[in-house]
Design a protein around this motif. Structure first.
Motif, PDB file in Angstrom:
ATOM      1  N   LYS A 116      -6.803 -12.847  15.914  1.00 38.26           N
ATOM      2  CA  LYS A 116      -6.803 -11.560  17.025  1.00 38.26           C
ATOM      3  C   LYS A 116      -6.020 -10.856  17.089  1.00 38.26           C
ATOM      4  O   LYS A 116      -6.273 -10.662  18.428  1.00 38.26           O
ATOM      5  CB  LYS A 116      -6.807 -12.925  18.615  1.00 38.26           C
ATOM      6  N   ILE A 117      -5.322 -10.665  15.875  1.00 43.86           N
ATOM      7  CA  ILE A 117      -4.733 -10.035  16.283  1.00 43.86           C
ATOM      8  C   ILE A 117      -5.382  -8.082  16.445  1.00 43.86           C
ATOM      9  O   ILE A 117      -6.311  -8.477  16.244  1.00 43.86           O
ATOM     10  CB  ILE A 117      -3.061  -9.419  15.468  1.00 43.86           C
TER      11      ILE A 117
ATOM     12  N   MET B 111       1.880 -18.283  13.512  1.00 41.30           N
ATOM     13  CA  MET B 111       0.938 -18.242  14.417  1.00 41.30           C
ATOM     14  C   MET B 111      -0.739 -18.792  13.848  1.00 41.30           C
ATOM     15  O   MET B 111      -0.142 -19.121  12.298  1.00 41.30           O
ATOM     16  CB  MET B 111       0.119 -16.348  14.718  1.00 41.30           C
ATOM     17  N   CYS B 112      -1.133 -20.109  14.815  1.00 39.66           N
ATOM     18  CA  CYS B 112      -2.219 -20.672  13.831  1.00 39.66           C
ATOM     19  C   CYS B 112      -3.491 -19.256  13.794  1.00 39.66           C
ATOM     20  O   CYS B 112      -2.951 -18.388  14.380  1.00 39.66           O
ATOM     21  CB  CYS B 112      -2.709 -21.466  15.378  1.00 39.66           C
TER      22      CYS B 112
ATOM     23  N   CYS C  96      -6.316 -18.882  13.845  1.00 32.73           N
ATOM     24  CA  CYS C  96      -7.084 -18.480  15.496  1.00 32.73           C
ATOM     25  C   CYS C  96      -6.263 -17.367  15.772  1.00 32.73           C
ATOM     26  O   CYS C  96      -7.245 -15.974  16.183  1.00 32.73           O
ATOM     27  CB  CYS C  96      -7.294 -19.561  16.626  1.00 32.73           C
ATOM     28  N   CYS C  97      -4.974 -16.820  16.435  1.00 33.56           N
ATOM     29  CA  CYS C  97      -4.216 -16.061  16.627  1.00 33.56           C
ATOM     30  C   CYS C  97      -4.215 -15.464  15.675  1.00 33.56           C
ATOM     31  O   CYS C  97      -3.934 -14.330  16.746  1.00 33.56           O
ATOM     32  CB  CYS C  97      -3.545 -16.898  17.555  1.00 33.56           C
ATOM     33  N   PHE C  98      -3.875 -15.385  14.811  1.00 29.26           N
ATOM     34  CA  PHE C  98      -3.874 -14.494  13.864  1.00 29.26           C
ATOM     35  C   PHE C  98      -4.435 -14.099  13.498  1.00 29.26           C
ATOM     36  O   PHE C  98      -5.097 -12.334  13.427  1.00 29.26           O
ATOM     37  CB  PHE C  98      -3.260 -15.206  12.209  1.00 29.26           C
TER      38      PHE C  98
ATOM     39  N   TYR D  50       7.839 -15.723  13.643  1.00 34.73           N
ATOM     40  CA  TYR D  50       7.030 -16.316  14.940  1.00 34.73           C
ATOM     41  C   TYR D  50       5.799 -16.993  14.438  1.00 34.73           C
ATOM     42  O   TYR D  50       4.979 -16.103  13.354  1.00 34.73           O
ATOM     43  CB  TYR D  50       6.480 -15.216  15.132  1.00 34.73           C
TER      44      TYR D  50
END
Length: 95
Positions: free
Chosen positions: A73-74, A66-67, A69-71, A64
């Motif tokens: 925000k985990i 993830m950008c 930014c998303c990584f 999977y």
């Protein structure tokens, strides 16, 4: 690149080998889940190594992507502390 890798491997011996390989590329975060920060070359090598071990009719590995930014925000509750791979250099001012 930021990649979450999950796996479902039917045989203990293969599963142990997969786990060992993934430990050298990322952080083990759950029973069969790793979080990895990889270069394109590292990803290609990891994928090749894993592909040689699995039995496609019974095993499964998922990647999977993830950008950043998303990584970042985990969210997590409980579990092992997140490993910090940052490198800090002392400037000598403190000592």
């Amino acid at each position: 690149m930021n990649v979450v890798v999950s796996y479902d491997i039917s045989e203990d011996k293969r599963r142990t080998k997969i786990h060992s390989i993934l430990k050298s590329y990322g952080q083990w975060v759950q029973y069969s889940v790793f979080e990895c920060q990889l270069t394109d070359t590292q990803y290609a090598k990891l994928r090749s190594r894993l592909n040689k071990l699995i039995k496609p009719d019974t095993d499964s590995i998922r990647f999977y992507f993830m950008c950043a930014c998303c990584f970042g925000k985990i969210e997590r509750i409980g579990g092992e502390a997140v490993r910090d791979d940052s490198i800090f250099f002392a400037d000598g001012a403190d000592g």
